[in-house]
Design a protein around this motif. Structure first.
Motif, PDB file in Angstrom:
ATOM      1  N   ALA A  54       0.868  -1.114   0.020  1.00  0.00           N
ATOM      2  CA  ALA A  54      -0.034  -0.079  -0.120  1.00  0.00           C
ATOM      3  C   ALA A  54       0.826   1.153  -0.020  1.00  0.00           C
ATOM      4  CB  ALA A  54      -0.841  -0.058   1.165  1.00  0.00           C
ATOM      5  N   GLN A  57       2.136   1.684  -3.445  1.00  0.00           N
ATOM      6  CA  GLN A  57       0.869   2.037  -4.216  1.00  0.00           C
ATOM      7  C   GLN A  57       0.530   3.807  -4.039  1.00  0.00           C
ATOM      8  OE1 GLN A  57      -0.705   0.248  -6.752  1.00  0.00           O
ATOM      9  NE2 GLN A  57      -1.400   1.979  -7.285  1.00  0.00           N
ATOM     10  N   ASN A  58       0.701   3.951  -2.823  1.00  0.00           N
ATOM     11  CA  ASN A  58       0.376   5.366  -2.297  1.00  0.00           C
ATOM     12  C   ASN A  58       1.596   6.375  -3.223  1.00  0.00           C
ATOM     13  OD1 ASN A  58      -1.741   4.912  -1.027  1.00  0.00           O
ATOM     14  ND2 ASN A  58      -0.464   4.904   0.909  1.00  0.00           N
ATOM     15  N   PHE A  60       3.363   5.638  -5.763  1.00  0.00           N
ATOM     16  CA  PHE A  60       2.902   5.454  -7.399  1.00  0.00           C
ATOM     17  C   PHE A  60       1.842   6.468  -7.651  1.00  0.00           C
ATOM     18  CE2 PHE A  60       0.366   3.635 -10.842  1.00  0.00           C
ATOM     19  CZ  PHE A  60       1.296   3.473 -11.870  1.00  0.00           C
ATOM     20  N   ASP A  61       0.626   6.604  -6.807  1.00  0.00           N
ATOM     21  CA  ASP A  61      -0.546   7.217  -7.033  1.00  0.00           C
ATOM     22  C   ASP A  61      -0.073   8.818  -7.139  1.00  0.00           C
ATOM     23  OD1 ASP A  61      -2.093   4.826  -7.496  1.00  0.00           O
ATOM     24  OD2 ASP A  61      -2.795   4.888  -5.520  1.00  0.00           O
TER      25      ASP A  61
END
Length: 80
Positions: A54, A57-58, A60-61
Motif C-alpha cells: 500500500a 501504491q500510494n 505511485f499514485d
C-alpha cells in the motif's frame, strides 16, 4: 507521448527517491549499530522487502501530483 521539460536524470523526477526515503526512515528507527557493511546491506534488503504494498501504491499514485507540483514550481522547491 509528451516529453517533460526535465533532464531524465533530474533527482526531482526520480520515482525511486521516495522509496529510499521510506527505507532510510525505517533504518533510522533501528537503534542497533551495524556490525559490518554486510549487516547494513542485509538490514536494507529486509526493510525493502517488507515495505507494505500500500505504501508503494500510494507513492505511485502520488506521481501525477508530484509532476504537477514540479511543473508549477518550474523545477524549483516542492513539498516532495
Amino acid at each position: 507521448m509528451q516529453l517533460l521539460p526535465w533532464d531524465s536524470y533530474s533527482p526531482n523526477m526520480s520515482p525511486i527517491e521516495p522509496v529510499w526515503d521510506l527505507v532510510g526512515r525505517c533504518l533510522a528507527r533501528d537503534p542497533r549499530p551495524e556490525a559490518s557493511k554486510d549487516e547494513l546491506v542485509l538490514r536494507i534488503q529486509a526493510i525493502w522487502n517488507s515495505l507494505p504494498p500500500a505504501d508503494i501504491q500510494n507513492l505511485f499514485d502520488s506521481m501525477p501530483r508530484h509532476i504537477a507540483a514540479l511543473i508549477a514550481a518550474r523545477d524549483g522547491y516542492t513539498k516532495y
